[in-house]
Design a protein around this motif. Structure first.
Motif, PDB file in Angstrom:
ATOM      1  N   ALA A   1      30.059  -4.385  -1.851  1.00 13.42           N
ATOM      2  CA  ALA A   1      31.476  -4.020  -1.969  1.00 13.42           C
ATOM      3  C   ALA A   1      32.003  -4.312  -3.369  1.00 13.42           C
ATOM      4  O   ALA A   1      31.487  -5.165  -4.082  1.00 13.42           O
TER       5      ALA A   1
ATOM      6  N   LEU B   1      38.234  -5.682  -1.279  1.00 15.13           N
ATOM      7  CA  LEU B   1      38.211  -6.924  -0.507  1.00 15.13           C
ATOM      8  C   LEU B   1      39.619  -7.433  -0.233  1.00 15.13           C
ATOM      9  O   LEU B   1      40.541  -7.181  -0.999  1.00 15.13           O
TER      10      LEU B   1
ATOM     11  N   GLU C   1      38.653 -12.750   1.343  1.00 19.35           N
ATOM     12  CA  GLU C   1      37.282 -12.387   0.963  1.00 19.35           C
ATOM     13  C   GLU C   1      37.064 -12.564  -0.537  1.00 19.35           C
ATOM     14  O   GLU C   1      36.036 -13.074  -0.974  1.00 19.35           O
TER      15      GLU C   1
ATOM     16  N   LYS D   1      28.672  -8.116   2.709  1.00 21.02           N
ATOM     17  CA  LYS D   1      29.552  -7.397   1.765  1.00 21.02           C
ATOM     18  C   LYS D   1      28.956  -7.290   0.361  1.00 21.02           C
ATOM     19  O   LYS D   1      29.685  -7.054  -0.607  1.00 21.02           O
TER      20      LYS D   1
ATOM     21  N   LEU E   1      29.748 -13.947   3.591  1.00 19.37           N
ATOM     22  CA  LEU E   1      29.954 -12.583   3.091  1.00 19.37           C
ATOM     23  C   LEU E   1      28.634 -11.840   2.861  1.00 19.37           C
ATOM     24  O   LEU E   1      28.572 -10.917   2.048  1.00 19.37           O
TER      25      LEU E   1
END
Ligand SMILES: Nc1ncnc2c1ncn2[C@@H]1O[C@H](COP(=O)(O)OP(=O)(O)OP(=O)(O)O)[C@@H](O)[C@H]1O
Ligand SMILES: [Mg+2]
Lengths: 235, 391
Positions: A142, A147, A151, A139, A136
């Motif tokens: 984020a 998600l 995730e 990400k 990840l």
């Protein structure tokens, strides 16, 4: 007690008062888990899996019996000492992910290291590594709400492993995931176990998880009914 | 520094709810500073005007003088003691003679205090120079705007003024309004007419007499002067300060309401936040935060509202407070009508004590209402919290 014993439980009984009566969630459990094991508690709903994991993690206290974690008897510990034990040595993974909603992915994974007062540089490096492991890295900024389930659970895994704990307690980590994501997650956890000799204790009734276990402990109605070495059938 | 850092992350992450509370708190903060500033400004202004137009640096009173007892006024004058005569001669003070009388403007009768004042004086800020005029066959009289309105007199108008001399006989003469002064102190305005001191002394036949002596604003009162009684600012401003004290409960109630508004908002969102974030609280515990620390975190989150509110207030409130302080606020009514000394504009005063005190008070209250609900966390069972159940 061997030096590389992670968990040692003797005659553990747990009662929950329920109105006037009492629920006997654990009825005299004996269990020893060595360093680096990859074991799972398997049993039907209500058999006491979560209760057992919570007690091992110091989130709940036994009614009777003794629990030693990393050589430490939990019975004599204050709330603060139990929290410190978790902070330093135990990682939790939950069925419901339990990410901190207002933090970014990076901040969620960083959190355990903040509690451990690690320096900025140490945190950055460890978080990057952990996110890399769960795939990840892209990400970091984020928010949890954006998600997918898979995730989210990978972030939760990164958060659990980022401090390289001795023990990871995973309560039905795949229950909210589809097959593909479940296998993904299990493969990541197996890898971690092989690389870091972290002990894993799962609770599950998911066949997909069982296929990865190297030790399967059957829990029925608060009793361990079987405890056997299993050969992982998953690739 | 971990807790403040996490608290800030959480609070900013919480979004709209946070800002609603911050805005309310900011409003309370602003209103308290604004209202107190107005209030302090009004008191300061009233004191300044009273000092400038009435009491100067202090007064010496004739031993029998009691401004609240009109019947004794006519017997409350005498010759100045030597010390006072000297400071008057040096120009550091001036005598004033007060006599009861009556004015008959356009057939009506108005009881008045006739005050004799040296026209050349510069001890108090009244335009007494106009009293040097010598209207034909009439006494020159100076009065305030309020009195002019009350008696329906204008500059140049004449009316009959009646008084009693020291021997007890009444006398009356025409008086002409030689000046109308715009003065914000109703005590030198309503019911008062000002005449030249020497003229009044002659009219009453009391050469050299005075009722009281006003010293210059820069002069100091000495302990006593003969029998005459020194009256300092504290004494002379007593009625103003008493009026202020009488208002205090209302002012405190207003502040209390404003603070309660802000405090209730934060208290509510703390309670809500702790209820909604049970699972998060459980997670924090599972990650190794002990309960005391989680309590601190939530308390800090609440308390940070006051920090943001302070910053917000500085951004929008400070310019407003500054504008008001430099431009004043127009007053739509005349202070004399409600019996207070007041300007046409109000100039707030913000003292360091007011600003600091308000900020500390608000911060304390916000912290308290953040802490009280957070204490519940200490009683929460981590496993219940994780399952999303309240303790
Ligand atoms: N806090 C509690 N209060 C009362 N009873 C409880 C509490 N926690 C668990 N129990 C009871 O203890 C028993 C074991 O519960 P536990 O959650 O450990 O089961 P589990 O094996 O994890 O089940 P599942 O697979 O559904 O998660 C159940 O009968 C449950 O109702
Ligand atoms: Mg369970």
């Amino acid at each position: 007690m061997s030096a590389d014993s992670a968990i040692q439980i003797e005659s553990l009984v747990k009662h929950f008062p329920m109105g006037g009566s009492v629920v006997e969630a654990l009825k005299g459990v004996n269990l020893a888990l060595g360093a680096g094991e990859f074991a799972g508690l398997v049993g039907p709903s209500g058999s006491g899996k979560t209760t057992l994991l919570n007690i091992i993690g110091g989130l709940d206290s036994p009614t009777q019996g003794s629990v030693r974690v990393l050589g430490e008897d939990l019975a004599n510990k204050t709330h603060k000492q139990l929290a410190d034990l978790r902070k330093e040595h135990i990682g939790f993974i939950f069925q419901t992910f339990n990410l901190l909603p207002v933090y970014t992915v990076f901040e969620n994974v960083e959190f355990p290291l903040l509690l451990l007062n690690r320096t900025n540089g140490e945190r950055q490096k460890a978080v990057d590594e952990a996110l890399e492991r769960v795939g990840l890295s892209h990400k970091t900024k984020a928010r949890p709400a954006t998600l997918s389930g898979g995730e989210s659970q990978r972030v939760a895994i990164a958060r659990a492993i980022v401090k390289q704990p001795s023990i990871i307690l995973a309560d039905e980590p795949t229950a909210n995931l589809d097959a593909e994501n479940s296998h993904n997650i299990m493969r990541i956890l197996v890898e971690l176990n092989e690389d870091n000799s972290t002990s894993f204790l799962f609770s599950t009734h998911d066949e997909k998880v069982m296929a990865y276990l190297r030790r399967t402990i059957h829990l029925v109605d608060g009793n361990i009914t079987s405890d056997e070495v299993t050969t992982p059938s998953a690739p | 520094m971990l807790i403040p850092k996490l608290a800030q992350r959480n609070l900013i992450g919480a979004g709209a709810r946070t800002w609603l509370n911050v805005v309310t708190t900011s409003l309370a903060l602003f209103m308290i500073v604004f209202a107190s500033g107005m209030y302090d400004g009004m008191i300061a202004y009233t004191k300044r005007v009273t000092v400038a137009t009435e009491i100067g640096g202090g007064q010496y009173w004739h031993p029998a003088y009691d401004p609240d007892d009109p019947f004794s006024i006519d017997d409350s004058h005498g010759l100045l003691p030597d010390e006072l005569r000297q400071i008057v001669r040096r120009g550091e003070a001036m005598p004033i003679l007060v006599v009861q009388g009556a004015a008959y403007p356009a057939g009506r009768v108005l009881p008045v205090m006739i005050r004799g004042i040296p026209p050349q004086q510069s001890i108090i800020d009244l335009p007494t120079q106009v009293l040097q005029a010598q209207p034909d066959g009439a006494l020159p009289v100076l009065m305030g705007q309020g009195m002019a309105r009350l008696s329906e007199l204008e500059k140049g108008d004449r009316f009959v003024l009646r008084w009693r001399d020291v021997h007890g006989s009444y006398d009356a003469r025409d008086a002409e309004v030689v000046g109308i002064m715009d003065v914000e102190n109703f005590k030198v305005d309503l019911g008062q007419v000002w005449l030249p001191l020497e003229l009044l002394r002659t009219m009453v036949d009391v050469p050299g007499h005075a009722t009281y002596v006003v010293i210059g604003a820069d002069e100091a009162l000495t302990a006593a002067s003969g029998e005459w009684v020194p009256r300092d600012h504290i004494f002379l401003l007593q009625d103003i300060l008493n009026a202020v004290k009488a208002d205090q409960p209302y002012v405190w109630t207003l502040y209390g309401l404003l603070l309660a508004l802000a405090a209730m908002g934060i208290f509510n969102s703390q309670v809500l936040s702790i209820f909604r974030r049970r699972r998060e609280i459980g997670t924090l515990m599972s990650l190794g935060m002990h309960r005391g620390r989680v309590v601190s975190l939530f308390t800090m989150e609440g308390a940070l509202h006051s920090v943001y509110a302070l910053l917000l207030t500085i951004i929008w409130g400070a310019p407003v407070l500054y504008l008001v302080a430099t431009r004043g606020i127009p007053i739509p009514y005349d202070g004399a009508d409600i019996g207070i000394v007041m300007g046409q504009r109000m100039w707030p005063v913000y003292s360091a004590g007011l600003l600091g005190g308000t900020v500390i008070l608000v911060a304390l209250i916000v912290t308290l209402v953040s802490y009280l609900p957070s204490r519940r966390i200490a009683k929460m069972n981590p496993t219940d919290a994780l399952r999303g159940r309240a303790a």
